[in-house]
Design a protein around this motif. Sequence first.
Motif, PDB file in Angstrom:
ATOM      1  N   GLU A 129      67.150  -1.692  40.094  1.00  0.00           N
ATOM      2  CA  GLU A 129      68.538  -1.272  39.929  1.00  0.00           C
ATOM      3  C   GLU A 129      69.293  -0.967  41.217  1.00  0.00           C
ATOM      4  N   ALA A 130      68.609  -0.742  42.331  1.00  0.00           N
ATOM      5  CA  ALA A 130      69.323  -0.321  43.543  1.00  0.00           C
ATOM      6  C   ALA A 130      69.045  -1.173  44.771  1.00  0.00           C
ATOM      7  N   LYS A 131      67.881  -1.761  44.867  1.00  0.00           N
ATOM      8  CA  LYS A 131      67.516  -2.472  46.094  1.00  0.00           C
ATOM      9  C   LYS A 131      68.455  -3.632  46.383  1.00  0.00           C
ATOM     10  N   ARG A 132      68.900  -4.323  45.329  1.00  0.00           N
ATOM     11  CA  ARG A 132      69.747  -5.507  45.532  1.00  0.00           C
ATOM     12  C   ARG A 132      71.104  -5.161  46.141  1.00  0.00           C
ATOM     13  N   PHE A 133      71.509  -3.894  46.065  1.00  0.00           N
ATOM     14  CA  PHE A 133      72.769  -3.461  46.657  1.00  0.00           C
ATOM     15  C   PHE A 133      72.606  -2.968  48.094  1.00  0.00           C
ATOM     16  N   GLY A 134      71.390  -3.039  48.607  1.00  0.00           N
ATOM     17  CA  GLY A 134      71.157  -2.644  49.992  1.00  0.00           C
ATOM     18  C   GLY A 134      70.776  -1.190  50.192  1.00  0.00           C
ATOM     19  N   PHE A 135      70.495  -0.473  49.112  1.00  0.00           N
ATOM     20  CA  PHE A 135      70.109   0.932  49.248  1.00  0.00           C
ATOM     21  C   PHE A 135      68.658   1.057  49.702  1.00  0.00           C
ATOM     22  N   LYS A 136      68.390   2.152  50.404  1.00  0.00           N
ATOM     23  CA  LYS A 136      67.031   2.477  50.836  1.00  0.00           C
ATOM     24  C   LYS A 136      66.484   3.602  49.965  1.00  0.00           C
ATOM     25  N   ASN A 137      65.188   3.576  49.729  1.00  0.00           N
ATOM     26  CA  ASN A 137      64.569   4.518  48.805  1.00  0.00           C
ATOM     27  C   ASN A 137      63.868   5.650  49.547  1.00  0.00           C
ATOM     28  N   GLU A 138      64.401   6.871  49.400  1.00  0.00           N
ATOM     29  CA  GLU A 138      63.758   8.069  49.946  1.00  0.00           C
ATOM     30  C   GLU A 138      63.423   9.046  48.817  1.00  0.00           C
ATOM     31  N   LEU A 139      63.241   8.519  47.624  1.00  0.00           N
ATOM     32  CA  LEU A 139      62.934   9.346  46.463  1.00  0.00           C
ATOM     33  C   LEU A 139      61.426   9.524  46.312  1.00  0.00           C
ATOM     34  N   ASN A 151      57.982   9.168  44.574  1.00  0.00           N
ATOM     35  CA  ASN A 151      57.564   8.102  43.654  1.00  0.00           C
ATOM     36  C   ASN A 151      56.835   8.693  42.452  1.00  0.00           C
ATOM     37  N   LEU A 152      57.608   9.351  41.586  1.00  0.00           N
ATOM     38  CA  LEU A 152      57.057   9.927  40.367  1.00  0.00           C
ATOM     39  C   LEU A 152      56.860   8.840  39.319  1.00  0.00           C
ATOM     40  N   TYR A 153      55.984   9.112  38.365  1.00  0.00           N
ATOM     41  CA  TYR A 153      55.738   8.139  37.306  1.00  0.00           C
ATOM     42  C   TYR A 153      55.387   8.880  36.024  1.00  0.00           C
ATOM     43  N   CYS A 154      55.405   8.165  34.930  1.00  0.00           N
ATOM     44  CA  CYS A 154      54.942   8.739  33.664  1.00  0.00           C
ATOM     45  C   CYS A 154      54.178   7.666  32.904  1.00  0.00           C
ATOM     46  N   ASN A 155      53.311   8.104  31.996  1.00  0.00           N
ATOM     47  CA  ASN A 155      52.509   7.147  31.216  1.00  0.00           C
ATOM     48  C   ASN A 155      53.075   6.949  29.816  1.00  0.00           C
ATOM     49  N   LYS A 156      54.408   7.113  29.702  1.00  0.00           N
ATOM     50  CA  LYS A 156      55.094   6.923  28.427  1.00  0.00           C
ATOM     51  C   LYS A 156      56.047   5.734  28.534  1.00  0.00           C
ATOM     52  N   GLU A 157      56.743   5.464  27.443  1.00  0.00           N
ATOM     53  CA  GLU A 157      57.793   4.457  27.470  1.00  0.00           C
ATOM     54  C   GLU A 157      59.100   5.092  27.928  1.00  0.00           C
ATOM     55  N   TYR A 158      59.875   4.342  28.700  1.00  0.00           N
ATOM     56  CA  TYR A 158      61.192   4.808  29.137  1.00  0.00           C
ATOM     57  C   TYR A 158      62.189   3.702  28.854  1.00  0.00           C
ATOM     58  N   ALA A 159      63.158   3.980  27.974  1.00  0.00           N
ATOM     59  CA  ALA A 159      64.111   2.963  27.542  1.00  0.00           C
ATOM     60  C   ALA A 159      65.438   3.110  28.268  1.00  0.00           C
ATOM     61  N   ASN A 169      68.631   8.007  37.675  1.00  0.00           N
ATOM     62  CA  ASN A 169      68.832   9.453  37.664  1.00  0.00           C
ATOM     63  C   ASN A 169      68.241  10.113  36.416  1.00  0.00           C
ATOM     64  N   SER A 170      68.429   9.520  35.257  1.00  0.00           N
ATOM     65  CA  SER A 170      67.910  10.112  34.021  1.00  0.00           C
ATOM     66  C   SER A 170      66.387  10.187  34.044  1.00  0.00           C
ATOM     67  N   PHE A 171      65.761   9.167  34.608  1.00  0.00           N
ATOM     68  CA  PHE A 171      64.304   9.159  34.706  1.00  0.00           C
ATOM     69  C   PHE A 171      63.815  10.302  35.591  1.00  0.00           C
ATOM     70  N   LEU A 172      64.448  10.475  36.742  1.00  0.00           N
ATOM     71  CA  LEU A 172      64.044  11.535  37.657  1.00  0.00           C
ATOM     72  C   LEU A 172      64.369  12.915  37.102  1.00  0.00           C
ATOM     73  N   CYS A 206      57.544   3.909  37.102  1.00  0.00           N
ATOM     74  CA  CYS A 206      57.593   4.815  38.245  1.00  0.00           C
ATOM     75  C   CYS A 206      58.974   4.679  38.895  1.00  0.00           C
ATOM     76  N   VAL A 207      59.297   5.608  39.775  1.00  0.00           N
ATOM     77  CA  VAL A 207      60.597   5.604  40.440  1.00  0.00           C
ATOM     78  C   VAL A 207      60.777   4.329  41.267  1.00  0.00           C
ATOM     79  N   GLU A 208      59.727   3.911  41.953  1.00  0.00           N
ATOM     80  CA  GLU A 208      59.809   2.713  42.789  1.00  0.00           C
ATOM     81  C   GLU A 208      60.214   1.495  41.965  1.00  0.00           C
ATOM     82  N   MET A 209      59.725   1.405  40.749  1.00  0.00           N
ATOM     83  CA  MET A 209      60.047   0.279  39.871  1.00  0.00           C
ATOM     84  C   MET A 209      61.534   0.279  39.516  1.00  0.00           C
TER      85      MET A 209
END
Length: 318
Positions: free
Chosen positions: A114-124, A126-134, A146-149, A106-109
């Motif tokens: 990838e972004a929380k450790r840099f101090g960014f806040k999440n306003e995206l 929270n989409l998800y998929c039941n497939k694999e994403y590499a 970005n590619s996931f979204l 999911c987007v939250e994951m």
Amino acid sequence: MAEISARLCGISGEEQIVHDLLSFELDRDIDAPCDGLRITFLCAEAPFETDSITVFIDGEKVFFGYCDMQRVTAHKNGFEVFIYARSSASLLIDNEAKAITYNSPCVEMLYFNEAKRFGFKNELPNLYCNKEYAVSKGVSCYAAINSFLQTLASKRVYVNAENELYIPDGRGEIALDGEKIIRQSLCINRAKPIEKIDYKIDGDASYIRHYESEFARERKICRSRKVNIASIPPWQREYTLGKMMKSSFSDYCKAEITIEGIRSYKLYDSLKLRSFPFGSTDGFRLCKITLTQNENGAETALVFAKDFDLKEVTYVAE
């Protein structure tokens, strides 16, 4: 002219507020994850090494980012300083994501990894998929999110001056009839659009599959590409083809309008102008904005790209 100020922070905690800028330019572009800032100013003493910079226009925070280049020129009565900076999204561009295959992500994951450790806040969303994403080796933190979204929602991720990750809604209107328009132009660029993509997947000996744009054919565009998408997960293949086709039309029809003064508009918002000399403004959305202020005055340059229904079709034929 607008009141523009910049707060500079140094690598050792120094801070300086600059009010009298000799020149100012701020670029935003839907194809660039980072905003670009260029400023020039004078100072009496040699400046410190700048780390971060925050810009305010008439009291509103419009930019936060990090200095990429600082050039100092000595003069008889002081120093002239030029700074080029990119917005904070540069942290996500300049750092590599962890190579990993997610199961039902999911987007939250992705934000958390990838972004929380840099101090960014999440306003995206929270989409998800039941497939694999590499996420492959060498992919940036930004591209991983970005590619996931984009695959799920065909939307790009942006970062605002408050360090928030978000997706522009594109629901606003940019009404320009009351503005002083300096110049207008319309450009049709036929050099890039693709009419047909021939592709193959697992088990295909040749490029027997086709993804075509009837819109391109109607405009007598004859340009094709061949791609092997066998390595792309099946659930991402249609998005990959659609993105390739749509990207080829990104510069096909653009209107450029420059107005007097500094104005702040949102990317993807639609153009409304009754006095538009090139016909209807339907389908034109803001894709680039450049704010400029210097000794010659202030202006806002707007570029609108027109959306088209590309009328894509797919079929299999030898």
